[in-house]
Design an enzyme around this catalytic site. Structure first.
Site, PDB file in Angstrom:
ATOM      1  N   HIS A   1      28.289-115.428 -43.326  1.00 41.28           N
ATOM      2  CA  HIS A   1      28.653-116.184 -42.123  1.00 41.28           C
ATOM      3  C   HIS A   1      29.830-117.088 -42.469  1.00 41.28           C
ATOM      4  CE1 HIS A   1      25.004-115.010 -39.858  1.00 41.28           C
ATOM      5  NE2 HIS A   1      24.457-114.948 -41.066  1.00 41.28           N
TER       6      HIS A   1
ATOM      7  N   ASN B   1      28.188-114.233 -35.150  1.00 39.03           N
ATOM      8  CA  ASN B   1      27.615-115.371 -34.395  1.00 39.03           C
ATOM      9  C   ASN B   1      28.458-116.638 -34.523  1.00 39.03           C
ATOM     10  OD1 ASN B   1      26.829-115.617 -37.092  1.00 39.03           O
ATOM     11  ND2 ASN B   1      24.850-116.538 -36.607  1.00 39.03           N
TER      12      ASN B   1
ATOM     13  N   ASP C   1      23.718-113.275 -47.332  1.00 35.13           N
ATOM     14  CA  ASP C   1      23.406-113.985 -46.085  1.00 35.13           C
ATOM     15  C   ASP C   1      23.911-115.442 -46.191  1.00 35.13           C
ATOM     16  OD1 ASP C   1      22.594-114.572 -43.540  1.00 35.13           O
ATOM     17  OD2 ASP C   1      20.445-114.381 -43.920  1.00 35.13           O
TER      18      ASP C   1
HETATM   19 ZN    ZN Z   1      19.839-112.448 -39.955  1.00 35.20          ZN
END
Ligand code: ZN
Length: 426
Positions: free
Chosen positions: A61, A93, A303
């Site tokens: 991210h 996102n 992640d």
């Molecule tokens: Zn996830």
């Protein structure tokens, strides 16, 4: 100009190569070594080091656009390079969500000149709202390599079916964040004896397993390629193992925290032990380790989920989900080799070759003519992981203060040096 990495141990599972040799590169690609070293060659002494195809993190991210107070494309890719990654795939996102070609293009433009390649992953649904499909053809044309609603489950099975059919016709991998929301909502850690003891609302493993099983059933129905994100528990792995035995196009990743920590890390209400899926039991941790060794899991991803300190310095049950991972992943993953669980070649498959294949991107190999994205590792380097020295803007890590072993010392992107550990006072 020829660049030569001299005297290292070259490990390239894509060509079953593991030998002490010099690696040559020129014009951005790996070349066969010549007989004489040219006078003007740039030479790096890498004796005692491993020379590998650049590591690729398929789950990061970067928080850009819109959430730059957590991280941005520049700081995120600097952190990636410091962690030994030459490429990262970034989740959609952001704000706005990467559900259309203009956001995809923004990410690629902004990542130009950064210290790691960035592969944008587009959204499955518009606005991650789970109602209508995003513009896959447009995003793919702009450079998206996969689609996911990561962070949110796709609640509607019908929408997920259509996403798989549509993605498949555009040769895009579907990446699934597996969470059965009616079971997980309100939960903040693994459901079990520890959650009872701490008085925190739990999330049962079934919340993950049900969705893993659904995605497998839909992969069978549609013939699409589906990749399961951040697998955390034994039950998911059992389902994935069977799917693979049946020959379905199902792949899966886990993250270092799931093979390093258990739910016990939540004791003390450390919000840096909060993420989705939550840390599980020792039995689950062992299952993850076995699955990394036996091929059920295809990749180690981080992640990497940077947050601002104010989103973590709150009560456990209201803290944001996620931890940073780019700068600790390599050392934690190398521990699997030191533990004798996997060999060096398997580690590099999990962190480079397989992510390149799954995302259909360059890299993951050092064969002659391949792009010279290279990571050089010092397997002996020992250090304390200190967050005030990390390059990510996010400081939310449960590994702060840990003594780690193994570090990237150099990275190259198309033959150009992008990270040099000796330039930092680490
Ligand atoms: Zn996830």
């Amino acid at each position: 100009m020829i660049t030569i990495l001299q005297g290292g141990r070259i490990i390239d599972p894509s060509t079953s190569r593991d030998e002490f040799a010099d690696l040559w590169m020129e014009n951005g690609v790996v070349i066969a070594p010549g007989t004489d070293v040219p006078e003007e060659a740039r030479i790096y002494d890498v004796k005692g080091k491993w020379v590998l195809p650049g590591l690729i993190d398929m789950h990061v991210h970067l928080r850009d656009p819109g959430l730059e107070y957590k991280e941005n494309i520049r700081t995120g890719t600097d952190a990636a390079a410091a962690g030994g990654f030459t490429a990262v795939a970034c989740m959609p996102n952001t704000d706005p969500v990467n559900d259309n070609s203009s956001v995809t293009r923004y990410i690629l433009e902004k990542s130009g000149g950064c210290n790691a390649r960035v592969y944008p992953v587009g959204a499955i649904s518009k606005g991650l709202a789970g109602e209508s499909l995003a513009e896959y053809a447009e995003m793919k044309a702009a450079g998206a390599v996969a689609v996911t609603d990561d962070g949110m489950p796709v609640i509607s099975s019908q929408l997920m079916r259509r996403a798989m059919e549509y993605a498949s016709s555009h040769e895009l991998l579907v990446i699934s964040h597996c969470e059965e929301y009616s079971l997980s909502r309100n939960g903040c850690m693994n459901e079990g004896v520890v959650s009872t003891r701490l008085g925190l609302k739990g999330i049962p493993v079934a919340a993950e397993i049900i969705m893993v099983q659904r995605e497998i059933a839909l992969a069978e129905l549609t013939g699409a390629s589906v990749h399961i994100s951040h697998v955390s528990c034994r039950g998911s792995l059992e389902a994935i193992r069977i799917a693979k035995q049946k020959g379905l196009r199902v792949s899966a990743e886990t993250a270092p925290h799931y093979f390093t920590l258990t739910e016990e890390a939540v004791t003390g209400y450390d919000t840096n032990a909060r993420m989705y899926p939550p840390l599980r039991t020792e039995d689950d941790r062992q299952a993850i380790r076995e699955a990394l060794a036996d091929g059920t899991l295809d990749a180690i991803a981080t992640d990497h989920a940077p947050h601002n300190i104010v989103e973590k310095e709150v009560e456990f049950d209201s803290a944001a989900n996620g931890i940073v991972g780019l700068e600790s992943s390599l050392a934690l993953s190398m521990q699997l080799v030191r533990d004798g669980l996997i060999d060096e070649a398997r580690l590099i498959e999990l962190m480079s070759c397989n992510p390149a294949k799954l995302l259909s991107v360059a890299g993951g190999t050092l064969r002659d003519g391949a792009v010279a994205d290279i990571t050089v590792i010092d397997p002996e380097c020992e250090y304390t992981f200190e967050l005030d020295k990390t390059l990510s803007r996010g400081k939310n890590s449960p590994f702060a203060g840990w003594n780690l072993q193994g570090a990237a010392v150099l990275t190259f992107l198309a033959g150009e040096k992008r990270f040099d550990r000796s330039e930092f006072d680490w």
